[in-house]
Scaffold this motif. Structure first.
Motif, PDB file in Angstrom:
ATOM      1  N   ASP A 123       0.847  -1.203   0.000  1.00  0.00           N
ATOM      2  CA  ASP A 123       0.000   0.000   0.000  1.00  0.00           C
ATOM      3  C   ASP A 123       0.879   1.249   0.000  1.00  0.00           C
ATOM      4  O   ASP A 123       1.058   1.911   1.025  1.00  0.00           O
ATOM      5  N   GLU A 124       1.454   1.528  -1.153  1.00  0.00           N
ATOM      6  CA  GLU A 124       2.346   2.689  -1.274  1.00  0.00           C
ATOM      7  C   GLU A 124       2.201   3.208  -2.697  1.00  0.00           C
ATOM      8  O   GLU A 124       2.128   2.418  -3.644  1.00  0.00           O
ATOM      9  N   THR A 125       2.134   4.512  -2.851  1.00  0.00           N
ATOM     10  CA  THR A 125       1.965   5.078  -4.199  1.00  0.00           C
ATOM     11  C   THR A 125       3.106   6.041  -4.514  1.00  0.00           C
ATOM     12  O   THR A 125       3.794   6.538  -3.620  1.00  0.00           O
ATOM     13  N   LYS A 126       3.267   6.280  -5.803  1.00  0.00           N
ATOM     14  CA  LYS A 126       4.347   7.157  -6.257  1.00  0.00           C
ATOM     15  C   LYS A 126       3.998   7.633  -7.665  1.00  0.00           C
ATOM     16  O   LYS A 126       3.399   6.878  -8.446  1.00  0.00           O
ATOM     17  N   VAL A 127       4.361   8.870  -7.991  1.00  0.00           N
ATOM     18  CA  VAL A 127       4.137   9.368  -9.352  1.00  0.00           C
ATOM     19  C   VAL A 127       5.465   9.266 -10.105  1.00  0.00           C
ATOM     20  O   VAL A 127       6.480   9.803  -9.675  1.00  0.00           O
ATOM     21  N   ILE A 128       5.450   8.506 -11.213  1.00  0.00           N
ATOM     22  CA  ILE A 128       6.662   8.359 -12.037  1.00  0.00           C
ATOM     23  C   ILE A 128       6.331   8.877 -13.427  1.00  0.00           C
ATOM     24  O   ILE A 128       5.406   8.383 -14.078  1.00  0.00           O
ATOM     25  N   ASN A 129       7.078   9.888 -13.873  1.00  0.00           N
ATOM     26  CA  ASN A 129       6.817  10.506 -15.186  1.00  0.00           C
ATOM     27  C   ASN A 129       5.330  10.810 -15.373  1.00  0.00           C
ATOM     28  O   ASN A 129       4.735  10.416 -16.375  1.00  0.00           O
ATOM     29  N   THR A 130       4.737  11.461 -14.410  1.00  0.00           N
ATOM     30  CA  THR A 130       3.315  11.878 -14.392  1.00  0.00           C
ATOM     31  C   THR A 130       2.316  10.715 -14.300  1.00  0.00           C
ATOM     32  O   THR A 130       1.103  10.926 -14.368  1.00  0.00           O
ATOM     33  N   ILE A 131       2.789   9.483 -14.131  1.00  0.00           N
ATOM     34  CA  ILE A 131       1.870   8.335 -14.038  1.00  0.00           C
ATOM     35  C   ILE A 131       1.729   7.919 -12.570  1.00  0.00           C
ATOM     36  O   ILE A 131       2.729   7.738 -11.867  1.00  0.00           O
ATOM     37  N   ASN A 132       0.493   7.766 -12.109  1.00  0.00           N
ATOM     38  CA  ASN A 132       0.251   7.307 -10.735  1.00  0.00           C
ATOM     39  C   ASN A 132       0.532   5.807 -10.640  1.00  0.00           C
ATOM     40  O   ASN A 132      -0.060   5.028 -11.376  1.00  0.00           O
ATOM     41  N   CYS A 133       1.426   5.454  -9.733  1.00  0.00           N
ATOM     42  CA  CYS A 133       1.844   4.055  -9.631  1.00  0.00           C
ATOM     43  C   CYS A 133       1.639   3.492  -8.229  1.00  0.00           C
ATOM     44  O   CYS A 133       1.642   4.232  -7.246  1.00  0.00           O
ATOM     45  N   LYS A 134       1.508   2.176  -8.167  1.00  0.00           N
ATOM     46  CA  LYS A 134       1.461   1.453  -6.894  1.00  0.00           C
ATOM     47  C   LYS A 134       2.651   0.514  -6.822  1.00  0.00           C
ATOM     48  O   LYS A 134       3.164   0.066  -7.846  1.00  0.00           O
ATOM     49  N   ARG A 135       3.021   0.184  -5.597  1.00  0.00           N
ATOM     50  CA  ARG A 135       4.226  -0.623  -5.381  1.00  0.00           C
ATOM     51  C   ARG A 135       3.894  -2.117  -5.268  1.00  0.00           C
ATOM     52  O   ARG A 135       2.861  -2.502  -4.729  1.00  0.00           O
ATOM     53  N   ALA A 136       4.787  -2.944  -5.788  1.00  0.00           N
ATOM     54  CA  ALA A 136       4.681  -4.395  -5.623  1.00  0.00           C
ATOM     55  C   ALA A 136       6.098  -4.955  -5.490  1.00  0.00           C
ATOM     56  O   ALA A 136       7.059  -4.355  -5.982  1.00  0.00           O
ATOM     57  N   GLU A 137       6.194  -6.077  -4.797  1.00  0.00           N
ATOM     58  CA  GLU A 137       7.519  -6.673  -4.584  1.00  0.00           C
ATOM     59  C   GLU A 137       7.476  -8.158  -4.922  1.00  0.00           C
ATOM     60  O   GLU A 137       6.437  -8.808  -4.778  1.00  0.00           O
TER      61      GLU A 137
END
Length: 265
Positions: A123-137
């Motif tokens: 449950d962690e989000t981040k914006v990469i190159n204007t794209i909303n992203c979620k984290r997975a491992e």
């Protein structure tokens, strides 16, 4: 039937990823290369942009000479340089499996890997190159990977063999920071209309099915053979043998410092 086959090759998405890779433990330099991920209705095709360019140069630059004795000589137009890469594999991702293809000598070899299922969604989000992203491992083939995927782009694919997330993988890095794939370009939808995937069929058809260890061994053997053939062009047999031994030594030395993307098979 023709229409169905044609429809299967229609592109639904085209994404360019940049790989930054530390293939040698002796250096902190990163090797960089661009890869293309081309998505159809039910599959995704992943290959190096350099090798795809090489394919198209080969297709348009071949020459064919009919000799007086009835034989045919195939060659290249003068001044043509074929772009080359050491990463000339093709990967096809589907719901069933991930299939890896590689030419070794005169043969096309292939093996299958299961689709990655053991992703841990964080449950962690981040914006990469204007794209909303979620984290997975995930832990895969000896490395721990951190992926950032976008549920806004509902395609379960990604670079290399990474797939199976509820959204396109935008970036994936191993926890040592030695390997990193990042999305750097995507083709807008309106430009995809009627566009077919641009991979030559010979990259993924009529392949001999094998296993990953056997394919790696075949590559090593082909390397050794190529070195031996090259060395045999030396001025004398002795000199040729000397060159082969020298090559062998260099290869053994380099092997100690190899840092492959996949540490286990």
């Amino acid at each position: 039937i023709v229409n169905i086959a044609h429809h299967k090759k229609m592109m639904r998405g085209e994404f360019i990823y940049q790989l930054k890779a530390k293939f040698d433990t002796r250096t902190d330099k990163r090797y960089e290369e661009l890869f293309s991920l081309q998505i159809t209705d039910n599959r995704a095709f992943f290959a190096s942009c350099v090798s795809l360019k090489g394919d198209s140069v080969m297709a348009t630059s071949g020459t064919r000479t009919n000799n007086p004795d009835g034989s045919i000589t195939l060659g290249w137009k003068e001044g043509v340089v074929i772009p080359k890469t050491g990463l000339s594999f093709t990967i096809i991702q589907s719901n069933e499996n991930t299939q890896y293809f590689r030419s070794v000598g005169m043969s096309l070899l292939t093996y299958k890997d299961p689709v990655l299922k053991n992703w841990k969604l964080v449950d962690e989000t981040k914006v990469i190159n204007t794209i909303n992203c979620k984290r997975a491992e995930i832990t895969s083939k000896g490395r721990n990977w951190i992926a950032w995927y976008s549920p806004e782009i509902p395609l379960p694919y990604g670079p290399y063999k990474f797939s199976g997330l509820p959204g396109l993988i935008i970036k994936i890095t191993d926890d040592k920071g030695e390997f990193d794939f990042e999305l750097v370009k995507s083709t807008p939808h309106y430009k995809l209309k009627g566009k077919l995937i641009n991979l030559k069929k010979r990259r993924y058809t009529e392949a001999i099915e094998t296993t990953q260890p056997k394919l790696q061994q075949a590559l090593r053997n082909a390397d050794a053979n190529a070195a031996a053939v090259l060395a045999s062009y030396g001025t004398t047999i002795i000199k040729g043998q000397e060159m082969t031994r020298q090559r062998e030594k260099e290869r053994e030395e380099n092997k100690k410092y190899e840092n492959p993307l996949e540490l286990t098979e």
